[in-house]
Design a protein around this motif. Structure first.
Motif, short mmCIF file in Angstrom:
data_model
loop_
_atom_site.label_atom_id
_atom_site.label_comp_id
_atom_site.label_asym_id
_atom_site.label_seq_id
_atom_site.Cartn_x
_atom_site.Cartn_y
_atom_site.Cartn_z
N LEU A 179 0.83 -1.20 0.00
CA LEU A 179 0.00 0.00 0.00
C LEU A 179 0.87 1.26 0.00
O LEU A 179 0.57 2.23 -0.72
N CYS A 180 1.91 1.23 0.79
CA CYS A 180 2.79 2.40 0.87
C CYS A 180 3.64 2.55 -0.38
O CYS A 180 3.75 3.65 -0.94
N ASP A 181 4.24 1.45 -0.83
CA ASP A 181 5.12 1.51 -2.00
C ASP A 181 4.37 1.94 -3.26
O ASP A 181 4.91 2.68 -4.10
N GLU A 182 3.14 1.46 -3.40
CA GLU A 182 2.36 1.74 -4.61
C GLU A 182 1.48 2.98 -4.46
O GLU A 182 0.72 3.30 -5.37
N LYS A 183 1.58 3.63 -3.31
CA LYS A 183 0.81 4.86 -3.06
C LYS A 183 -0.69 4.64 -3.29
O LYS A 183 -1.36 5.41 -3.98
N ILE A 184 -1.20 3.56 -2.69
CA ILE A 184 -2.62 3.23 -2.79
C ILE A 184 -3.40 4.15 -1.84
O ILE A 184 -3.05 4.30 -0.67
N ALA A 185 -4.46 4.75 -2.35
CA ALA A 185 -5.28 5.65 -1.55
C ALA A 185 -6.59 5.01 -1.10
O ALA A 185 -7.23 5.50 -0.16
N LEU A 186 -7.00 3.93 -1.77
CA LEU A 186 -8.26 3.26 -1.43
C LEU A 186 -8.14 1.79 -1.75
O LEU A 186 -7.71 1.41 -2.85
N VAL A 187 -8.55 0.94 -0.80
CA VAL A 187 -8.66 -0.50 -1.03
C VAL A 187 -10.14 -0.85 -1.08
O VAL A 187 -10.92 -0.43 -0.21
N VAL A 188 -10.52 -1.60 -2.10
CA VAL A 188 -11.89 -2.10 -2.21
C VAL A 188 -11.83 -3.62 -2.05
O VAL A 188 -11.25 -4.32 -2.88
#
Length: 248
Positions: free
Chosen positions: A57-66
């Motif tokens: 999540l941090c490495d890929e700069k994810i802002a939302l998980v569904v």
């Protein structure tokens, strides 16, 4: 840029994935077919537990998980919940409603594999629709039983079991034909909800056959919860600042 990680493996997830542009990621555990017609990236395989998911999540700069995993993929849902809390990432979930018994149904709930075996002890021709789990128990089949096991993966079975590799949706006529050919006298099912695999319950109801229903696991909370893929997809596209035209 707002990046989305869609946790999938269900028809609901695929319906959402088809609406995602190429900057976003559709994640699959690795079972079943990998769709080849998506604009978004497809990631296959695990994350390495909660810590691995946090790093992703941090490495890929994810802002939302569904979380649109299967209702029985409880471990993945728990990992997503904990990882999002640690990484401070928003979490949405698609939780389709469970099936409810109808007049004429004979449902018998079971909490685990041991309870399932106890519930079907008096029957001879069970149909298992639990996925892969029964494959680990082929050596335990009683002499009085012959199992029909439907799952996504081809498997040789044995002298006391036939494996049917098939993917829904299943219709009434097809289910009736399967019940006739295999002489099914009891059905074992997860309470998955949705229409894709519901026909087996209607056929069991028609024939007065019992259904042993594996109880749903408890799932963690999410920032937003949706009953169906369409509402989750539309909310997601709105969140991304896009427009969507519904299919006709």
């Amino acid at each position: 840029m707002k990046r989305v990680l869609l946790l999938g493996g269900t028809g609901d997830a695929l319906a959402i994935a088809r609406a995602l542009p190429d900057a976003h990621v559709y994640s699959l555990a690795g079972l079943g077919r990998v769709p080849a017609d998506l604009a978004c990236a497809v990631r296959v395989g695990g994350f390495g537990g909660i810590d691995g998911l946090v790093r992703y999540l941090c490495d890929e700069k994810i802002a939302l998980v569904v979380d649109a995993t299967h209702p029985y993929a409880a471990q993945m849902s728990r990992h997503a919940h904990e990882a999002c809390a640690i990484a401070r990432v928003a979490l949405w979930a698609v939780r389709r409603p469970a099936w409810q018994p109808q007049p004429g149904d004979d449902w018998r709930e079971a909490s685990d594999w041991r309870a399932i075996v106890e519930r079907i002890a008096a029957f001879h021709r069970p149909l298992f629709t639990l996925g892969r789990e029964p494959l680990a128990h082929l050596h335990e089949i009683p002499a009085s039983q012959y199992w029909t096991i439907r799952c996504l993966d081809a498997h040789p079975g044995n002298a006391r079991a036939k494996i049917v590799d098939a993917r829904g949706p299943f219709d009434l006529d097809g289910e009736r034909a399967l019940f006739d050919a295999a002489r099914i006298d009891v059905v074992i099912s997860k309470n998955s909800g949705g229409r894709a695999t519901e026909a087996k319950l209607a056929v069991a109801r028609e024939r007065g056959l019992p259904v042993v229903m594996l109880a749903r696991p408890a799932l963690p909370a999410a920032d937003r919860i949706f009953d169906d893929a369409a509402s989750a997809r539309d909310a997601l596209l709105q969140w991304l600042g896009q427009t969507h035209t519904s299919e006709t």
